[in-house]
Motif scaffolding. Structure first.
Motif, mmCIF file in Angstrom:
data_model
loop_
_atom_site.group_PDB
_atom_site.id
_atom_site.type_symbol
_atom_site.label_atom_id
_atom_site.label_comp_id
_atom_site.label_asym_id
_atom_site.label_seq_id
_atom_site.Cartn_x
_atom_site.Cartn_y
_atom_site.Cartn_z
ATOM 1 N N ALA A 188 0.816 -1.213 0.000
ATOM 2 C CA ALA A 188 0.000 0.000 0.000
ATOM 3 C C ALA A 188 0.853 1.267 0.000
ATOM 4 O O ALA A 188 0.331 2.365 -0.228
ATOM 5 C CB ALA A 188 -0.927 0.001 1.218
ATOM 6 N N LEU A 189 2.154 1.127 0.262
ATOM 7 C CA LEU A 189 3.033 2.294 0.275
ATOM 8 C C LEU A 189 3.362 2.756 -1.138
ATOM 9 O O LEU A 189 3.455 1.953 -2.063
ATOM 10 C CB LEU A 189 4.339 1.954 0.996
ATOM 11 N N GLU A 190 3.568 4.056 -1.285
ATOM 12 C CA GLU A 190 3.966 4.590 -2.582
ATOM 13 C C GLU A 190 5.452 4.374 -2.851
ATOM 14 O O GLU A 190 5.874 4.345 -4.004
ATOM 15 C CB GLU A 190 3.635 6.085 -2.651
ATOM 16 N N SER A 191 6.231 4.228 -1.798
ATOM 17 C CA SER A 191 7.668 4.029 -1.954
ATOM 18 C C SER A 191 8.036 2.581 -1.645
ATOM 19 O O SER A 191 7.303 1.885 -0.939
ATOM 20 C CB SER A 191 8.433 4.967 -1.018
ATOM 21 N N PRO A 192 9.165 2.106 -2.144
ATOM 22 C CA PRO A 192 9.574 0.722 -1.880
ATOM 23 C C PRO A 192 9.878 0.496 -0.402
ATOM 24 O O PRO A 192 10.324 1.408 0.305
ATOM 25 C CB PRO A 192 10.852 0.569 -2.724
ATOM 26 N N ALA A 193 9.625 -0.716 0.050
ATOM 27 C CA ALA A 193 9.981 -1.122 1.406
ATOM 28 C C ALA A 193 10.855 -2.367 1.305
ATOM 29 O O ALA A 193 10.806 -3.095 0.309
ATOM 30 C CB ALA A 193 8.732 -1.409 2.230
#
Length: 245
Positions: A216-221
């Protein structure tokens, strides 16, 4: 650089021993955090503290309770664990301070989470390291339900403008059905067959819950094991990168 780091409950506790801290695991994680050159927000899971009591009272992220004894057991255990994590960090010179989500958030009748983050943003701006934890949250129609550390990561990362997000677990990444680390996950369906619950009691969805939340994050995790914490803080991409396309 701003970093949001989740320390899994399995990293800082003995998950199969109720309310037992993994002293060596917590110490190693605290050492890595102390060596990080970043503005940092830390979130830790419940491990054998929160999950044990939540399972006893039948509480999860969707199933709630109105039993005051259950609320006291679950939230009290998480405050005790949080105090141990904060103390381990401050002992190493990290300006860590506790933030208890139960006092701030709530879910509506549909389960949608509302969590103010202004206190975390302000603490970060004032030079502190806010340390949050999996907790309970008021839930309309359910009493209280579990607020997982993974949900906190998803709420906090965009709020603080995180440049990097790390999820440290006891496994070296998201594993395939053959036990190999999957280098990159871009959609849950790609790894659904390989993902199941954790080996010990977990009321927040295990690795499957982590991947769903991080997508759900816009940036990579990045999902990785404890040994990779220094590499993560050094700017590398250990373990599995979770990045929805």
């Amino acid at each position: 650089m701003t970093v949001v780091l989740k320390l899994g409950g399995s990293v800082v506790t003995e998950k199969d021993e109720p309310e037992t801290v993994d002293d060596a695991g917590l110490a190693a994680a605290a050492d890595a955090v102390a060596g990080a050159d970043a503005d940092l927000v830390v979130v830790h899971g419940g491990g054998s503290f929160g999950h044990h009591h939540a399972a006893e009272y039948g509480v999860s992220t969707t199933e709630g309770t109105r039993d005051v004894a259950g609320v006291d057991a679950i939230h009290g255990a998480m405050k005790r664990l949080n105090a141990r994590v904060v103390a381990s960090l401050t002992d190493r010179g990290v300006p860590a301070v506790p933030v208890h989500p139960f006092s701030a958030g709530h879910r509506d009748a549909d389960g949608a989470l509302s969590l103010p983050t202004g206190q975390v943003e302000t603490l970060l701006g004032e030079g502190f390291v806010p340390v949050l934890h999996g907790d309970l949250v008021a839930h309309e129609g359910e009493g209280v339900t579990v607020l997982s550390g993974d949900e906190l990561v998803v709420e906090l990362a965009p709020a603080v403008g995180a440049d990097r997000v790390g999820v440290c677990s006891t496994v070296p990444g998201v594993l395939s059905e053959s036990g190999e680390v999957i280098e990159r996950v871009t959609a849950f369906d790609d790894v659904a067959a390989a993902l199941g619950g954790s080996d010990a009691t977990d009321v927040s969805g295990g690795m499957a819950g982590k991947v769903r939340a991080l997508l759900a994050l816009e940036s990579p995790a990045h999902v990785f094991g404890p040994d990779a914490l220094p590499a993560f803080f050094a700017g590398e991409s250990p373990g599995t990168t979770v990045d929805a396309e």
